[in-house]
Write an enzyme that holds these catalytic residues in place. Structure first.
Site, PDB file in Angstrom:
ATOM      1  NE  ARG A   1      -3.526  -2.246   2.824  1.00  0.00           N
ATOM      2  CZ  ARG A   1      -3.254  -3.367   3.490  1.00  0.00           C
ATOM      3  NH1 ARG A   1      -2.076  -3.509   4.094  1.00  0.00           N
ATOM      4  NH2 ARG A   1      -4.142  -4.338   3.578  1.00  0.00           N
TER       5      ARG A   1
ATOM      6  CE  LYS B   1      -6.098  -0.616   4.985  1.00  0.00           C
ATOM      7  NZ  LYS B   1      -7.414  -0.822   4.344  1.00  0.00           N
TER       8      LYS B   1
ATOM      9  CG  HIS C   1      -5.233   0.412  -4.533  1.00  0.00           C
ATOM     10  ND1 HIS C   1      -4.834   0.066  -3.257  1.00  0.00           N
ATOM     11  CD2 HIS C   1      -6.330  -0.343  -4.799  1.00  0.00           C
ATOM     12  CE1 HIS C   1      -5.647  -0.839  -2.768  1.00  0.00           C
ATOM     13  NE2 HIS C   1      -6.566  -1.117  -3.674  1.00  0.00           N
TER      14      HIS C   1
ATOM     15  NE  ARG D   1      -3.147  -3.500  -1.661  1.00  0.00           N
ATOM     16  CZ  ARG D   1      -2.667  -4.230  -0.670  1.00  0.00           C
ATOM     17  NH1 ARG D   1      -1.360  -4.407  -0.557  1.00  0.00           N
ATOM     18  NH2 ARG D   1      -3.473  -4.801   0.215  1.00  0.00           N
TER      19      ARG D   1
ATOM     20  CG  HIS E   1      -6.321  -8.576   1.212  1.00  0.00           C
ATOM     21  ND1 HIS E   1      -6.478  -9.031  -0.087  1.00  0.00           N
ATOM     22  CD2 HIS E   1      -6.173  -7.226   1.108  1.00  0.00           C
ATOM     23  CE1 HIS E   1      -6.425  -8.005  -0.917  1.00  0.00           C
ATOM     24  NE2 HIS E   1      -6.245  -6.909  -0.220  1.00  0.00           N
TER      25      HIS E   1
ATOM     26  CE1 TYR F   1      -6.339  -7.234  -6.989  1.00  0.00           C
ATOM     27  CE2 TYR F   1      -6.433  -8.333  -4.867  1.00  0.00           C
ATOM     28  CZ  TYR F   1      -6.311  -7.179  -5.606  1.00  0.00           C
ATOM     29  OH  TYR F   1      -6.171  -5.978  -4.970  1.00  0.00           O
TER      30      TYR F   1
END
Length: 301
Positions: free
Chosen positions: A153, A177, A247, A250, A273, A282
């Site tokens: 990110r 995150k 992004h 990514r 994730h 994806y």
């Protein structure tokens, strides 16, 4: 009209909870605060006066204003989290958002940068770094290579420290995150580009510079907005409709990995994730790839 003091104090307390206890980023916390302040202004009631009808009216107003389903979903998530916290803290007797449903988000797959488009962007950045001889052009190439190689990110790219790069193992340590740490593989072209940049980095660094890999023109930590501009400019030639910027790289990295045979769980781990359901976007396939797989695998194709 500003929210009353009751709302303001609670929102501030909740923001503190999100930062300190859940480890959410400053950007995410700011978005939550904005969503809750908007609800406070539009509802015109105290926190303990919020009920399901007030929440539904708020969503109806958003829909009338043309808010996208994704925007509404995020705001519903903000309110649900806040009211669940308020009930757990004993600030409200009942959480009215339990029965609140957000509109379903239409399944729109992003147009992913093709492998050739990424290669073209990287080749162009490399040529510019060689021709210009400018340290920042070398930095930009390293930024692009790392972004595509690791799928980080933009906030993770800008926070990446020099000590986080393991050149021997070909990996980077990332704090993602929620403060969750993960290790992500990184390719040789990216490692070479980073090595070239680190040799030029002292030309930009100052005595007060942080230990992050990427620095801004004045020697400070690279601003995410600058990183976005760099990647956006490099991938702009990909064509209309393609998702560009960090992004976009990514997305491209994840899609190209899966197309190359990588398993979903590995890609989930690399992207950081929390749920594999997020990574499943994806796994979309083109009709051509589907037909090729059918011809290769079906005994009566």
């Amino acid at each position: 009209m500003e929210p009353d003091r009751g709302w303001s104090c609670l929102i501030a307390d909740y923001a503190g909870h999100l930062s300190a206890e859940r480890g959410l980023s400053e950007h995410t916390v700011r978005a939550y605060r904005s969503d809750l302040r908007e609800l406070a202004r539009r509802s015109g009631v105290r926190v303990d006066g919020i009920d399901l009808s007030v929440l539904r009216a708020w969503l109806a107003d958003l829909a009338e204003q043309g808010a996208a389903a994704a925007t509404v979903q995020r705001r519903v998530a903000s309110v649900k989290g806040f009211l669940a916290w308020a009930q757990a803290e004993g600030l409200i007797a009942e959480d009215p958002s339990v029965r609140l449903k957000a509109p379903k988000r239409p399944k729109q797959l992003p147009k992913v940068l093709s492998g050739s488009a990424v290669e073209e962007a990287l080749a162009s950045a490399e040529a510019r770094a060689v021709e210009d001889g400018d340290a920042l052009a070398v930095r930009d190439l390293a930024l692009l290579e790392v972004a595509y190689s690791s799928g980080l990110r933009v906030s993770e790219l800008c926070s990446l420290r020099i000590v986080d790069i393991d050149h021997d193992r070909g990996a980077v340590r990332v704090l993602g995150k929620g403060g969750k740490e993960r290790t992500v593989p990184i390719g040789n072209p990216a490692l070479r580009a980073v090595g070239q940049w680190l040799r030029r980095r002292p030309e930009v660094a100052r005595a007060t510079s942080p230990d992050t890999v990427f620095l801004g023109a004045r020697g400070g930590k690279l601003d995410p907005r600058v990183a976005r501009r760099v990647v956006h400019a490099a991938t702009l030639a990909a064509g209309p409709g393609a998702e560009i910027g960090p992004h976009g790289l990514r997305h491209a990295m994840a899609t190209h990995l899966i197309e190359g045979g990588a398993d979903l769980r590995s890609v989930q781990e690399m992207l950081g994730h929390a749920s594999v359901a997020t990574t499943q976007i994806y796994t979309h396939v083109t009709p051509e790839r589907l037909r090729a797989a059918y011809r290769q695998a079906h005994p009566r194709a």
